[in-house]
Every structure is written in structure tokens, then in C-alpha cells.
Design an enzyme around this catalytic site. Structure first.
Site, PDB file in Angstrom:
ATOM      1  N   LEU A   1      43.764  37.560  35.832  1.00  0.00           N
ATOM      2  CA  LEU A   1      42.963  38.730  35.476  1.00  0.00           C
ATOM      3  C   LEU A   1      42.016  39.014  36.634  1.00  0.00           C
ATOM      4  O   LEU A   1      41.414  38.094  37.189  1.00  0.00           O
ATOM      5  CB  LEU A   1      42.132  38.469  34.219  1.00  0.00           C
ATOM      6  CG  LEU A   1      42.775  38.687  32.849  1.00  0.00           C
ATOM      7  CD1 LEU A   1      41.819  38.197  31.759  1.00  0.00           C
ATOM      8  CD2 LEU A   1      43.137  40.142  32.623  1.00  0.00           C
ATOM      9  N   ASP A   2      41.867  40.284  37.018  1.00  0.00           N
ATOM     10  CA  ASP A   2      40.918  40.633  38.069  1.00  0.00           C
ATOM     11  C   ASP A   2      39.503  40.226  37.655  1.00  0.00           C
ATOM     12  O   ASP A   2      39.190  40.187  36.456  1.00  0.00           O
ATOM     13  CB  ASP A   2      40.944  42.140  38.327  1.00  0.00           C
ATOM     14  CG  ASP A   2      42.245  42.604  38.961  1.00  0.00           C
ATOM     15  OD1 ASP A   2      42.844  41.816  39.715  1.00  0.00           O
ATOM     16  OD2 ASP A   2      42.652  43.756  38.705  1.00  0.00           O
TER      17      ASP A   2
END
Length: 244
Positions: free
Chosen positions: A45-46
Site C-alpha cells: 500500500l502506498d
């Protein structure tokens, strides 16, 4: 000084990753909290994104490959009127809506969203971990270099409009592996003729796992025995572990 090894724990921790942390930093904090010797996650996930990070401990790391291949579901907030170089709110604005833009019509948005359901082609963003000549694309992007990227096929299972205000829309997206929601937001904005970027992103499902059962880092660290938050091997959905 001897390297800290941790315990030989086996199981899966469903973590609700907070905004601002990389997936690896969140994983390492969780690993230290439960005192596991071995851990890995099943899909990045960013840092600006939140939500479900499936953390596999010990023998449970054997499911990582299957989880990387699994469908994911996200809730995404689209901000209309501006496109950024990263595709999200952390980037620099590179395009704006025409003068006088006052928001998107809901009917037009619903029509455009329907066009993205099914198998589509996406051009991966420059701000991604995909590699060219052994170097991540984001390193080229940070140096101001844009490279040609071949489009890739991904599948959007569904897009549901959850809320809408003219300048923003929240959507629920179920998609195949390799789908970039930042790129989807950008492409939706271009199709509408007004540009768009992600204002927020939250992952809610990875394969059979749901955010509903996830724990935050704060809650995990407050537990008297954080190991109790792990799903044991015999609690994992059938078919996830490879045959032995």
C-alpha cells in the site's frame, strides 16, 4: 551484539495500516510488537493509503504468493479538477480542468465509471516500483525522467459510486492484481474532460481477508499479549496453504 531473532510464530495478522507509513515500516512495527522471527506482507500500500495489510508470520508466509495474485477491493476518493504527476494528493499538479469548471455531473460520472468495468488496459504510473534496467520507475520519475511504459491488461470487477459532491466522489472498486487505483482515477478524470487524482485510498479486502477483522498498530501495541491478534494456521480459509 547478537541479532534479535524473535519467536517462531505461525499465523496471519490483519493490520489496518495508518496513513504516512510505508507497508514495510508498518510490517516491521507489527513484527516487533508480536515478537515474530519471520514476517512478510502480501501486497504494498502506498504511504498515503490506509487499510488492509495482510501480514504473514512464520509458516503463513507460504500463502504470500497466492495473496499477491488475489483480487483486492478499495474505497477511493476522487478529487476532480486537477491531475498530479503521482496520481494522488502527494504529487505536483500537472494539469487542471478548463476555466469555469464547477464540478462533475453525476450522470456523466456514472456513465464514465461503467466504461471502466471489465478488462481494461492501464499504463503503469512512473511513480511505481516496476523496474526498468534494474531500477524502480519512481527513481526515474524523481529525476524528472519519463519513460515509455507498455500498457497492461487488468480487470475491474465492479465500481460502485458511494458518495458524490460534484468536486469529489467516493467509489468502491474490486479489481485484479496489478491494478493501479491512482491510474484509474487519472483515466476517469481524463474521460470526464476535467482531470482527477486520488485524495484518499483505503484497501478493504485482499482475497478472502477483510478489513473488518483488522487491528490498528495502536490497538496491537496496547494488547497485553499481541500474539492473540494473529489468525492461527487452522483458522485460515481453506485452500490458501500449498499442498504438502
Amino acid at each position: 551484539m547478537a541479532k534479535r531473532r524473535g519467536l517462531a510464530l505461525d499465523g496471519v495478522l490483519l493490520l489496518d495500516k495508518p496513513v504516512g507509513l510505508s507497508s514495510n515500516h508498518a510490517l516491521q512495527r507489527a513484527k516487533r510488537t508480536v515478537d515474530a522471527a519471520k514476517a512478510g506482507h502480501t501486497g504494498t500500500l502506498d504511504p498515503f493509503a490506509t487499510g488492509l495489510l495482510v501480514c504473514c508470520m512464520g509458516r503463513a508466509t507460504k500463502i504470500s504468493g497466492r495473496m499477491l495474485e488475489a483480487d483486492k477491493t478499495y474505497q477511493a476518493m476522487l478529487q476532480f479538477g486537477e491531475e498530479t504527476d503521482s496520481g494522488d494528493l502527494t504529487g505536483h499538479i500537472v494539469a487542471r480542468a478548463p476555466d469555469g469548471f464547477a464540478g462533475v455531473e453525476e450522470a456523466a460520472l456514472r456513465d464514465v465509471l461503467s466504461r471502466f468495468v471489465g478488462t481494461i488496459e492501464q499504463i503503469p504510473p512512473m511513480y511505481s516500483a516496476l523496474k526498468r534496467d534494474g531500477k524502480p520507475l519512481y527513481e526515474y520519475a524523481r529525476a524528472g525522467i519519463e519513460l515509455d511504459r507498455p500498457p497492461r491488461q487488468v480487470t475491474i470487477r465492479h465500481i460502485e459510486l458511494l458518495s458524490f459532491s460534484g468536486m469529489q466522489a467516493q467509489i468502491d472498486v474490486a479489481c485484479s492484481k496489478g491494478t493501479y487505483i491512482r491510474t484509474l482515477a487519472q483515466d476517469i478524470g481524463r474521460a470526464l474532460g476535467c482531470h482527477a487524482h486520488l485524495a484518499a485510498l483505503r484497501r478493504t479486502h485482499v482475497g478472502p481477508f477483510s478489513l473488518d477483522r483488522a487491528v490498528t498498530l495502536e490497538a496491537l501495541q496496547a494488547m497485553p499479549d499481541a500474539k492473540q491478534a494473529l489468525l492461527a494456521m487452522n483458522e485460515l480459509p481453506a485452500g490458501l496453504l500449498p499442498a504438502t
